[in-house]
Every structure is written in C-alpha cells, then in structure tokens.
Design an enzyme around this catalytic site. Structure first.
Site, PDB file in Angstrom:
ATOM      1  N   GLU A 153       0.826  -1.216   0.000  1.00  0.00           N
ATOM      2  CA  GLU A 153       0.000   0.000   0.000  1.00  0.00           C
ATOM      3  C   GLU A 153       0.859   1.264   0.000  1.00  0.00           C
ATOM      4  OE1 GLU A 153      -2.886  -0.329   3.180  1.00  0.00           O
ATOM      5  OE2 GLU A 153      -4.151  -1.622   1.946  1.00  0.00           O
ATOM      6  N   GLU A 309      -6.378  -8.294  -0.301  1.00  0.00           N
ATOM      7  CA  GLU A 309      -6.743  -8.285   1.121  1.00  0.00           C
ATOM      8  C   GLU A 309      -8.199  -7.905   1.294  1.00  0.00           C
ATOM      9  OE1 GLU A 309      -4.559  -5.663   3.662  1.00  0.00           O
ATOM     10  OE2 GLU A 309      -2.668  -6.128   2.701  1.00  0.00           O
TER      11      GLU A 309
HETATM   12  C1  GLA Z   1      -4.191  -2.794   4.973  1.00  0.00           C
HETATM   13  C2  GLA Z   1      -2.791  -3.340   5.149  1.00  0.00           C
HETATM   14  C3  GLA Z   1      -2.725  -4.496   6.095  1.00  0.00           C
HETATM   15  C4  GLA Z   1      -3.603  -4.258   7.296  1.00  0.00           C
HETATM   16  C5  GLA Z   1      -5.013  -4.011   6.829  1.00  0.00           C
HETATM   17  C6  GLA Z   1      -5.989  -3.829   7.966  1.00  0.00           C
HETATM   18  O1  GLA Z   1      -4.847  -3.253   3.895  1.00  0.00           O
HETATM   19  O2  GLA Z   1      -2.184  -3.673   3.930  1.00  0.00           O
HETATM   20  O3  GLA Z   1      -1.382  -4.649   6.491  1.00  0.00           O
HETATM   21  O4  GLA Z   1      -3.151  -3.136   7.990  1.00  0.00           O
HETATM   22  O5  GLA Z   1      -5.034  -2.841   6.060  1.00  0.00           O
HETATM   23  O6  GLA Z   1      -7.288  -3.590   7.534  1.00  0.00           O
END
Ligand code: GLA
Length: 665
Positions: A153, A309
């Site tokens: 991210e 995710e």
């Molecule tokens: C993001 C991050 C993860 C985690 C999630 C929690 O997507 O990439 O490492 O922190 O959020 O929702």
C-alpha cells in the site's frame, strides 16, 4: 511479460497475509495443516519482516523464511513473497534520519508504526534495494514462489529537503524552464514568481491558501516518486525470477497514487478491499462500493485482477467495528470473482496477539479452528474450489464506461472552490451506484482512453480535462456514442487553469451550450425541484443553450425556468449535461433512460433492489444483498455451481444468498 495466469494453477487464489515471524516456530505446522483444511493455496509472506530479516545493518536472517517457504511448498501452498520495504527497521531511521518522511510543517514522521519512509531518500532506496536483492537472490527460483508483492500500500508523501530537490528535477522535466513553470502555476498571482529553481519547494504549510497548480504537480510528483521505488524493486525481483509476475497491493479508490499509471507498471493489479471507513458492513452502500472497486481494478488491469486483502469479519479502524454478519463475507467475495477477481485473499491468516491490529479479524480468529469464523472461511474456500472452472474467464463486456481520473480528483479537492461540499469521490460513487442499482454493467475508464468500444460514457465529475481527453470525448460522440456529463465538467486544463469562457470550447459546442453564466452551488441541505418533478441538490448552473434540447428546467429557486438537464444530438451520438445533482433514485432513472436510448441493456431486467446480477464467462452470478429472500425468474434451466442443483424457471435466493448459474446441459 508474466501475468496473473502464471500465478494460478487452475484454481482461484485463496489465502492471506501470513506473518509467522510473530509466532513461535512450532505454530508453523499447525498453520500449514489448517491452511490445507481451509483450501488455502496462497500465503503472502514477509510483508513487514524487514527487521526480522535484517535485525542490524547488513545482517541477514533467512533461516526462518527458508523453513516457511519449504513447509508451504511441501503442502502445495504457493507463496506471494513480499519485499519488506514498507516498514524499515528502527535502526534505519536512527542511523539515517533522512529516510524518515517530514510532514507539511517540517515535522518528522517517526518510526514505531509503518510506511515511515521518504520515497525520495537515496539512503532508503539503497537499503531497500539491498534487502530486496538478497531476498530475490535467495528465493527467486524457489518452487513455492508464485507472485512477488512489492512493498505494501504505497502512499506516504513527504515534504523534506531531499524531496524538494527531487521535486525540482521532476518539475524541470515537466515544465522545461522557469518561464514555463511560472506560466503553468500562474505565479503572477500573489507575487509568487520564482526566480531560481532553488526557491521552489513542495507545498509546505503556508500562511493562507497555497498555489493550486503547485499542489496538483506535487500530487503528480508524489505518485511518480513512489512509482520509482516500486519500479526499482520490481526490476530487481523480476531479474531473479523470470516468469513470476509482480504486483503491489493498492488501496481502493486511493487519492494518493495515479492508479492508471501504476497499473501500467504491474504484471498483476491487486487491491485491498475494505469499504470506505464511513461505510459499515450493514450500510446499503457497502455492496455498491465493492462493485465500484472491482470495476475500477478490473479496468486498471485490463481484465482479471486479484483481491489481495479483505477482512474475514470486523476491522479495527472504525470507531465501532461491527463484525460481518453471516453471509456477507461470502457475498462480497463472490462479488469480486463475478467482477473479474481470480483470487480472494485476506489480511491476515492468523489473528495477531500483539500489535496495533490485534483486534482486527483474521481467517483464523483468536477463537481458533473451532470458531464460527473459521468455519465460514473453510466454506468460502470450498465455494471457490467449486468455481475453479471460471479461472481465466472474462467478465462480460460493459456497454458503459464511467470516467475517472486522478488529476481531476486532485483538482476537485483543492480549497478555494465554489463549494467545499462537492466531493469527487462521492460523485464518482454516486453515479456508479446509480448504474449498479439498475444492473447496468460498467467499466471505469480514463478520459483520454480510446472509448470506441463503449456505447455510453458518463463523466460524474471531471472539473479538470486536458486537451487529449476533450478530443476523445468529441470523437466518441461524433462516432455515435452517448455522453452524459455531470456539472462543472471541463472547466480547467491540465494545469488547472480556467478555460476561456469557463468551459472548454470543444465541450461547450459538443454539449450545445451557449454560455455558462455562473456556477450556482447550493447551501448544504438545500433542494431544488425540476419541472419533471425530480428533486436535486448540491449544485446548479445558470446556462443558456445554443442547439441543445432542454430535457428538464428548474421549477424553483433563483434559476427557475433555466435549463437543468440538456441533450445535444450530434449525428447518431448525443451529449447530455446535468447542471445539478438529481437525488439517487432520479439519477438512476435518468442514467437508465440514457442507457436505453444508447442501446445498453441491464444484465437482467426487473431485479428487485439490492439484487446484483453479473455475467462472467459462462456464469450468471446472482447476489441477494438484502435480508429478505427473493425469487428471480430464469429464461431456461440453469445449474448452480455452488450447490450442483438445477433450477428450472426460477430460483429463490435466501437472505444474503448467492447463486452462480450456468446453462444446464
Ligand atoms: C491494509 C494493510 C494491512 C492491514 C489491513 C488492515 O490493507 O495492507 O497490512 O493493515 O489494512 O485492515
């Protein structure tokens, strides 16, 4: 170039972030066993493991990772291996404070959390390249390796001195000389003229409103600077593992990166889907949000993509974190597959006992394998297995493109606009939601793309439109397409300079308008009525038409009698203009009317509200997002891939129920 197909083995990817460094080593065996039980075939390893891999400068601790890679491989579970560079170890920040980002005020953003790196820092880039190189050397040909996951991210902006120097280099490439920069930024305003490159800074905290084009260029620069970090790591890992695709998971609808540009640089486009922080799981807008993110990611990818995710149940970043009610996890996962995902993964496999995300749900919750949560995960794994036949199949062509562009978003967020209540993201979501409600299949598209394969294009909110994009829109309509533009479209050029007359001349003649006399935003909560009974709000405009038909006029308010919705016919094409924002139901009706005129049909007509239909390959996905059962009529017998049952002329979907129907043989 490798792609998603190189990561698949005839199965939809299913798994999650796996952080074994947080656990004693003996947990590994249990994890692998339970992963197999749940049908997991991909584990994303190493995302935040830099300090474990390199506990002190130059040290390398690969033993634990060797064991994890080998154990997963022996169990037939593929690895999505992450470069650990999203979270540099404390020693890097302590020894090289210049790697730490600074905020607009010049304050240091310290280590102790994550994503604390300056994309322009040479020291950060050098250390990131070293650990990435050693990781790639060691595991580049490991049999478990299916996919590289670079960083995590990306999105941290920085305003430090090293960034300032980098920004200047970037600006030279864009504007060539100081005269060009001064002209583009309009620095004659408020005596902002720059006399030397060294005077130019990132838009740091200033006394009052800053220069909007400086801010816009800084957004473009920040996206590019982070992209350079990605490209550097991508090139390293790719060199050590030909044929293994590379991705970097994006935040959905994230304003910090130009997603179109980023997608061009990735073998696989992947996204993390957590609904907007403002949207609770139970919010009726939740499924529409998922559809928007899926459509955007698929459009960025040019086809299939990966849901990297999602949360198995509750997240931990809202004031109150309500778990996903039964059915929602399955529903939203199937929605992603319907809309082109070839994998559904999670943050994270095993719930952490420590750290700031210990109350975030996981595939394997604190309650363990006997929990209801783990049962739902196993059921989802089994459902995805039943859909293996859909791997690699395309989502049905969309007749409609929703235009979305990051520079327009950035320009549309600047302070000092006619209305701070106009929110780019809300308008984009609102228009997409209106099309989603009517089951009209949509892609998203950048405005300067070739739009020729669509019958209808809608532009919810593009205040900034560059010349290339304008030319595309003109070509599209003259080629027979239907364009529907929201208010305040095409007001500024690529440097956010207001176009002469307040509207790009090419757009004015396309829309059949004579003059936009004044933008007339409405006070919060105010509503207008149009002469067809439509209720509208947020904005209005005082316009005169040239050769456009007026489809609706203002029936009340200061602009009563003036045009509210117009349509100009251009050969077989037409260009609609909405000078206001109809209420959601009215917007859906208006866009459905334009779609019908453009010859675009819904996936299934007449579905009740909250029931979604999507075609992918041979399958018709039906998703009932409501909490009541619904019956959907079928034109011919269909087999539900999820249950194996044949349905003759109708199917009843339970509350939050789903079906994936294929023609019965
Ligand atoms: C993001 C991050 C993860 C985690 C999630 C929690 O997507 O990439 O490492 O922190 O959020 O929702």
């Amino acid at each position: 170039m490798p792609g998603l197909d190189d990561a698949l083995r005839g199965r939809l990817l299913f798994g999650g972030d796996y952080n074994p460094e947080q656990w004693p080593e003996d947990v590994l065996d249990e994890d692998v066993r339970l992963m197999r039980e749940a049908g997991v075939n991909l584990a994303t390893v190493g995302v935040f493991s830099w300090a474990t891999l390199e506990p002190r400068p130059g040290a390398r601790e690969f033993g634990w990772l060797d064991r994890v890679m080998d154990a997963l491989d022996a169990a037939g579970i593929g690895v999505c291996l992450a470069t650990p560079t999203a979270s540099p170890p404390p020693w890097l920040g302590a020894r090289h404070p210049e790697t730490l980002p600074r905020d607009e005020h010049g304050g240091v953003v310290w280590y102790g959390s994550r994503n604390h790196f300056c994309a322009s820092s040479a020291a950060y880039r050098e250390h990131a390249a070293r650990i990435t190189t050693d990781l790639a050397r060691r595991y580049g040909d490991h049999p478990a390796l299916r996919l590289w996951h670079v960083n995590n991210e990306y999105g941290t902006a920085c305003w430090c001195d090293e960034t300032a120097a980098h920004f200047r280099r970037w600006l030279r490439a864009r504007h060539h000389d100081l005269a060009g920069l001064n002209a583009a930024w309009g620095t004659a305003f408020w005596s902002q003229r720059y006399d030397s490159w060294d005077e130019i800074l990132p838009p740091r905290r200033a006394q009052y409103l800053g220069n909007p084009t400086q801010a816009l260029d800084f957004r473009r620069f920040t996206s590019d600077a982070l992209l350079e970090c990605y490209q550097a790591e991508r090139d390293i890992v790719a060199a050590h593992s030909p044929g293994v695709p590379v991705t970097s998971n994006q935040m959905p609808l994230f304003p910090g990166l130009d997603g179109w540009r980023w997608a061009e640089e990735q073998d696989v486009v992947s996204v993390d889907v957590y609904p907007d922080p403002a949207v609770d799981w139970r919010d009726p807008a939740g499924p529409a949000h998922g559809a928007l993110v899926a459509d955007l990611t698929r459009s960025q990818a040019g086809g299939r993509w990966l849901l990297m995710e999602q949360a198995a149940s509750a997240v931990n970043f809202r004031p109150v974190n309500v778990p996903k009610p039964p059915g929602v996890l399955r529903q939203w996962s199937l929605q992603a597959v319907a809309r082109g995902a070839d994998g559904v993964c999670f943050f994270q496999w095993r719930a952490s006992r420590q750290g700031s995300e210990k109350y975030h749900s996981a595939m394997l919750p604190h309650a363990g394998p006997a929990s209801r949560g783990f049962a739902r995960v196993r059921e989802l794994g089994a459902d995805l297995e039943r859909l293996s036949g859909l791997v690699g199949t395309p989502v049905a062509d969309a007749g409609i493109a929703v235009l979305h562009d990051w520079p327009a978003w950035w320009a549309g967020q600047q302070p000092g606009r006619p209305s701070a209540s106009v929110d780019y993201r809300e308008l984009l979501s609102g228009w997409h939601h209106a099309l989603w409600r009517r089951n009209l299949p949509t892609d998203l598209a950048r405005p300067d793309a070739d739009l020729g394969r669509y019958r209808m294009v809608v532009a919810p909110h593009l205040p900034l439109l560059d010349d290339a994009a304008l030319a595309r829109l003109v070509d599209f309509v003259h080629g027979g397409g239907t364009l529907v533009c929201g208010f305040f479209t095409g007001v500024t050029d690529a440097d956010d300079r207001v176009r002469p007359g307040g509207l790009a001349p090419a757009l004015r003649s396309l829309l059949g308008l004579a003059t936009v006399h004044e933008w007339w935003p409405l006070p919060d909560g105010a509503a207008l009525t149009l002469d067809d009974g439509t209720r509208a709000g947020l904005w209005s405009e005082d316009v005169d038409v040239a050769d456009a038909e007026v489809l609706a006029r203002y029936a009340d308010g200061e602009l009563a009698g003036g045009p509210a919705v117009t349509r100009a016919r251009r050969g077989a094409g037409s260009a609609w203009y909405l000078t206001t924002l109809p209420r959601p139901e009215a917007l859906a009706a208006l866009l459905a009317r334009a779609a019908e005129a453009a010859g675009v049909a819904p996936t299934l007509p007449g579905l009740p509200d909250g029931v979604e239909a999507v075609r992918r390959g041979p399958a018709l996905f039906l998703l009932n997002h409501t909490t009541e059962p619904v019956t959907v009529l079928l034109p011919s017998p269909r087999t539900d891939l999820l249950t194996g049952r044949v349905h003759q002329d109708g199917i009843t979907l339970a509350r939050r129920g789903a079906a994936v129907l294929t023609p019965t043989k």
